[in-house]
Structures are given as C-alpha cells and as structure tokens.
Design a protein around this motif. Structure first.
Motif, PDB file in Angstrom:
ATOM      1  N   GLY A 165       0.421  11.774  12.549  1.00  0.00           N
ATOM      2  CA  GLY A 165      -0.058  12.918  11.885  1.00  0.00           C
ATOM      3  C   GLY A 165      -0.058  12.701  10.455  1.00  0.00           C
ATOM      4  O   GLY A 165       0.051  13.547   9.453  1.00  0.00           O
ATOM      5  N   LEU A 166      -0.675  11.353  10.112  1.00  0.00           N
ATOM      6  CA  LEU A 166      -1.014  11.185   8.533  1.00  0.00           C
ATOM      7  C   LEU A 166      -2.278  11.373   8.085  1.00  0.00           C
ATOM      8  O   LEU A 166      -3.191  10.904   8.864  1.00  0.00           O
ATOM      9  N   PRO A 167      -2.686  12.071   7.256  1.00  0.00           N
ATOM     10  CA  PRO A 167      -3.796  12.567   6.777  1.00  0.00           C
ATOM     11  C   PRO A 167      -4.683  11.393   6.172  1.00  0.00           C
ATOM     12  O   PRO A 167      -4.131  10.533   5.334  1.00  0.00           O
ATOM     13  N   THR A 168      -6.046  11.214   6.638  1.00  0.00           N
ATOM     14  CA  THR A 168      -6.910  10.161   6.166  1.00  0.00           C
ATOM     15  C   THR A 168      -8.149  10.935   5.616  1.00  0.00           C
ATOM     16  O   THR A 168      -8.554  11.968   5.946  1.00  0.00           O
ATOM     17  N   LEU A 210      -4.180   9.687   2.551  1.00  0.00           N
ATOM     18  CA  LEU A 210      -4.377  10.492   1.209  1.00  0.00           C
ATOM     19  C   LEU A 210      -3.054  10.139   0.693  1.00  0.00           C
ATOM     20  O   LEU A 210      -3.172  10.615  -0.658  1.00  0.00           O
ATOM     21  N   ASP A 211      -1.940  10.036   1.432  1.00  0.00           N
ATOM     22  CA  ASP A 211      -0.887   9.753   0.772  1.00  0.00           C
ATOM     23  C   ASP A 211      -0.323   8.271   0.482  1.00  0.00           C
ATOM     24  O   ASP A 211       0.867   7.964   0.301  1.00  0.00           O
ATOM     25  N   GLY A 212      -1.474   7.561   0.633  1.00  0.00           N
ATOM     26  CA  GLY A 212      -1.064   5.950   0.659  1.00  0.00           C
ATOM     27  C   GLY A 212      -0.595   5.361   1.795  1.00  0.00           C
ATOM     28  O   GLY A 212      -0.256   5.822   2.669  1.00  0.00           O
ATOM     29  N   TYR A 213      -0.703   4.014   1.650  1.00  0.00           N
ATOM     30  CA  TYR A 213      -0.232   3.077   2.844  1.00  0.00           C
ATOM     31  C   TYR A 213       1.284   3.416   3.056  1.00  0.00           C
ATOM     32  O   TYR A 213       1.798   3.054   3.990  1.00  0.00           O
ATOM     33  N   GLY A 214       1.995   3.627   2.091  1.00  0.00           N
ATOM     34  CA  GLY A 214       3.328   3.819   1.922  1.00  0.00           C
ATOM     35  C   GLY A 214       3.621   4.684   2.995  1.00  0.00           C
ATOM     36  O   GLY A 214       4.716   4.729   3.627  1.00  0.00           O
ATOM     37  N   ALA A 215       3.023   5.752   3.112  1.00  0.00           N
ATOM     38  CA  ALA A 215       3.591   7.115   4.142  1.00  0.00           C
ATOM     39  C   ALA A 215       3.332   6.327   5.390  1.00  0.00           C
ATOM     40  O   ALA A 215       3.865   6.655   6.215  1.00  0.00           O
ATOM     41  N   LEU A 216       2.260   5.499   5.908  1.00  0.00           N
ATOM     42  CA  LEU A 216       2.362   4.666   7.041  1.00  0.00           C
ATOM     43  C   LEU A 216       3.469   4.007   7.228  1.00  0.00           C
ATOM     44  O   LEU A 216       4.231   3.996   8.619  1.00  0.00           O
ATOM     45  N   ALA A 217       4.055   3.207   6.251  1.00  0.00           N
ATOM     46  CA  ALA A 217       5.031   2.404   6.552  1.00  0.00           C
ATOM     47  C   ALA A 217       6.442   3.241   6.684  1.00  0.00           C
ATOM     48  O   ALA A 217       7.275   2.808   7.549  1.00  0.00           O
ATOM     49  N   LYS A 218       6.514   4.182   6.032  1.00  0.00           N
ATOM     50  CA  LYS A 218       7.556   5.014   6.195  1.00  0.00           C
ATOM     51  C   LYS A 218       7.637   5.536   7.607  1.00  0.00           C
ATOM     52  O   LYS A 218       8.815   5.631   8.110  1.00  0.00           O
TER      53      LYS A 218
END
Length: 461
Positions: free
Chosen positions: A85-88, A212-220
């Motif tokens: 559910g991460l916006p791209t 949209l929230d950066g790759y850091g959101a994916l890692a989190k």
C-alpha cells in the motif's frame, strides 16, 4: 516473457532448518528476513547503522540513496509497493535517460536550451558511435581479443571518425557519461569493462516510478514485525558445515543454523568482516575483480521553484564533464518539494563527497546559474551524500570492471558450506547495481534456504 529466476538452486548440505541470522537491514536483508519469517523460520536481523534501509536513505521524503523503480511494469518492487500500500508515481524514462529522452530539456553553453535540431543531432551522432561500439564488441568477441575499458573503446571510435564537429564530440561524451559514469558509477580505476559491462542485464517495461514517501517507507514496511537489532557492527563470522554459525558483533555474539550476508561489496572488499575459516578462493577473486562505483547526490532546497515547474529533468551540456553533472532533477515535479537534485558518478562523485560544505554549495550554485542564470536564489538547505565515506557502504553499487566477468557475480552469490548465504545487488546476475536486484537477491536466498522456488518473484519483461 515470464519465468522464475534461473540463478536459484536449493541449499546443499549444511542448513537443514532452524534459526537464521540476516546481516544487513537493506532491501536484500529485509526481503530475505520477511520471506523467511512468513514461513515461520526464526530470523534475527543485525544492522550496523542506527537505522534500517542500508543504501536506501530518505530524509524528509528526499531519497539520498536508491531513488527510482527502474522499469515500472515487471519490476518486483512495483508489485511489492502495491502489496504494501505504498504510493508511487510514474515518471517515465528509459534505460538511459531519466524522464525519457523526448521529455528531456538540454541546456548548452551559457545556459541556452538546445534547439530541437541540436538535440536531435546530439542523439543521432551518439547512436552512430554506439552502433560502431556494438560492432567493435562483436569483432573482439569473435577474435577472442582481451577486454579494454569503455573509455578507450569510445576514444578509438571517435578517432576513426572524420568530420566531427566540436559539438558532436561533446554530445558523444555527454551521452556516454550518462551511461558509463552516472548510471554505472564507474571509476577510472578499475575502469568499466567494454566487453562485459552490461552482459546479461535485463530491462523491465518502459518508464520509471518513484515512491512518494521515499524508499525509506519501503524499508520501514518490510521491517514491520521483524526482529531487527540496530548498532550491531559485525566483526567476525565463524562457520562450518556441521555446526551452528556464530556471528560476533562489537556488542554481542549471536548463533543460528545459517547466516545470510547482505553487506555491500565495498565492505567485503575492505575486509571489514573476518571469516573463520576464510572464504573460498573463488569468493575472494570475485570480491577483488568486481568494481564498486561511486555516485554522489547534492540536493538544494529552495523556498519556491525558480525553474519551469512542469519540467522533470534538465540535461547539462554546457561545461566540461570532468567538473560537471550531466543531469539535474526537479523534486517539485514528483514530490512538490522545491528542490533540485544534482547527480554525478565516478571520479567526480568521489570529489564531491570529499569537498567541504561550502565547496559543494558553491559548485552546485555555479552549475544552476550556468543553466538558469540570475533567477537562481539562495537555497535554504543543501544535502550531500557520503556513501564513499560511509564505513557500512564504502561506495554506491557494483559494476563489471575490466578484469571481471559476469560469472564473478554468480560466484559471489554461491553459498559456502551450506551455512553462509550471500545476497545484495552485487550478487544478482541480471540486475546488479539496482534496488530491485538487491530485493530479488534476498528472496533468492530465502527460497534457497526454504527449498521453495515459489518464494522467488516472477520475472516479467
């Protein structure tokens, strides 16, 4: 075409189940740990930094490490973003030009934007040289001639051409630098391999996307629910085929039945981790022969944009490449952040990361003033990467250098004694140097330990 990764093989001997230690909380480590945990394998993740993400590092939605999902459709990170559910945002582009060649605005001398005819001329002459290089590479393969550096092959191709104008030569240099210096991030020594620099590399569907929230959101999101221990600098790994693996950090000793090692190639080259017994000779050869590239980013954040707000990427062909970036990216277009991103690789990247803060700011503003003239305002913040000086990265990502072969990537990935497993972008034969390759390599090693190829992401092209 859709197929499962041909690089996968089940684990042989050694590991027969039980707890696993994953060393490194980047995309490779987190991907492997998540897949194992989903199959009820006890997993402990050890991370040397005080944060997760590895070479994915996001500050206020600005990515200082991994930036794009390259080739959106078919890329495993695309489906992962949807699952989590991460916006791209799709930004277009192709394998050489961020945002796409058609959409690229190129600034020439004194900041003047190249006309349509000049821009077309630059790509046509560059394509002619590329065709010559492809023919020369085929000839060298057929004649079994030794490898040379890409830069030497390009110089020889230019020397064979008559009637090239100064603009033509500058254009060829610029288009070449986009690939060899700023995409491959290759250094002068060891230089980028002419014969093997892209051998076997697979490209997904057209166009890139950004988080949209950066790759850091994916890692989190990947780390959610995992047992991650931060500030654990691994110093020594003891292993053999019959007993548990012992991982000694500067704080504690951990034991498990296997370890997945995802530290960057630069860390392995530096010998920062002691292996007992020493790794096999073919592993050492791979570590020694593959190159570690350097890529620097400088982000200048302003109060508001002074550049065209609807333009995503600007090319910079106005000054000698030895001292200048090839591209400037607008974060306003994608993130509504009033910031410009200067990207450069290779030897210039090493210099930029070594400069003082003032020197970085002065250099960046000079580049922007060359492009945009007196409209450039004073930035309110300047961010600069330091991957070259980061002891847990020691560079940006891997490349195939002269003296290396694609088989060295496979050898780097091969398990040792059925106890030590290796992941990370430098171990992924078809997608080295990319975030998606790192993530897929982690799934590959999880599949190997689980003896279950269904863990692998489908590969779409």
């Amino acid at each position: 075409m859709i197929r499962r990764s041909s690089a996968w093989r089940p684990a042989l001997g050694g590991y027969q189940g039980g707890p696993v230690i994953v060393i490194g909380a980047g995309l490779a480590g987190l991907g492997a740990a998540r897949a194992l945990a989903q199959h009820d394998v006890p997993v402990t993740v050890l991370e040397a930094r005080d944060r997760i993400g590895g070479r994915c590092h996001t500050i206020d939605r600005i990515d200082l490490g991994a930036h794009w999902i390259h080739g959106t459709e078919g890329n495993p990170l695309t489906n992962l973003a949807r699952e989590l559910g991460l916006p791209t945002l799709f930004v277009g582009g192709d394998s050489s030009y961020s945002g796409g060649w058609d959409q690229l605005v190129v600034h020439g001398p004194q900041g003047a934007v190249l006309s349509a005819d000049q821009k077309l001329r630059s790509i046509l002459v560059a394509d002619e040289v590329r065709d010559e290089l492809d023919a020369e590479r085929r000839r060298r393969f057929a004649a079994a001639e030794p490898d040379i550096a890409v830069r030497d092959a390009v110089a020889a191709a230019l020397a064979r051409r008559d009637g090239m104008t100064e603009f033509d030569r500058e254009a060829v240099d610029w288009h070449t630098a986009l690939t060899a210096r700023d995409d491959c991030a290759a250094l002068d020594e060891p230089p980028l391999s002419f014969l093997w620099w892209d051998d076997g590399y697979e490209v997904y569907g057209y166009g890139d996307s950004v988080f949209l929230d950066g790759y850091g959101a994916l890692a989190k999101s990947l780390a959610d629910g995992l047992d991650v221990h931060l500030n654990q600098v691994v110093r020594r790994i003891e292993y053999n085929a019959r007993t548990a693996v012992r991982v000694h950090t500067d704080r504690k000793t951990f034991e498990a039945q296997a370890a997945i090692i995802t530290v960057p190639l630069g860390v392995l080259k530096a010998g920062a981790i002691e292996f007992a017994p020493a790794l096999p000779a073919d592993k050492h050869e791979s570590i020694a022969q593959l190159g570690v590239g350097h890529l620097a980013k400088v982000v200048l954040q302003f109060r508001e944009p002074f550049w065209p707000r609807d333009q995503y990427v600007f090319g910079f062909l106005g000054r000698p490449l030895a001292d200048n970036p090839t591209l400037v990216v607008s974060l306003w277009k994608t993130h509504r952040i009033p910031a410009l991103l200067l990207i450069t690789g290779g030897e210039l990247a090493k210099q930029v990361e070594a400069w003082s803060e003032k020197a970085v700011s002065d250099w960046s503003l000079r580049v922007l003033r060359d492009m945009f003239g007196s409209s450039v305002t004073k930035p309110k913040r300047v961010l600069r990467t330091s991957w070259d000086h980061d002891p847990f990265a020691r560079g940006a990502y891997s490349y195939v250098a002269v003296g290396a072969l694609p088989s060295h990537i496979d050898a780097l990935a091969f398990p040792v004694e059925g106890r030590l497993f290796f992941a990370g972008e430098a171990t992924y034969r078809h997608h080295w140097a990319g975030a998606h390759g790192a993530y897929a390599s982690g799934l590959r090693e999880a599949a190997r330990l689980l003896n279950d190829p269904r863990v692998l992401p489908p590969r779409h092209f």
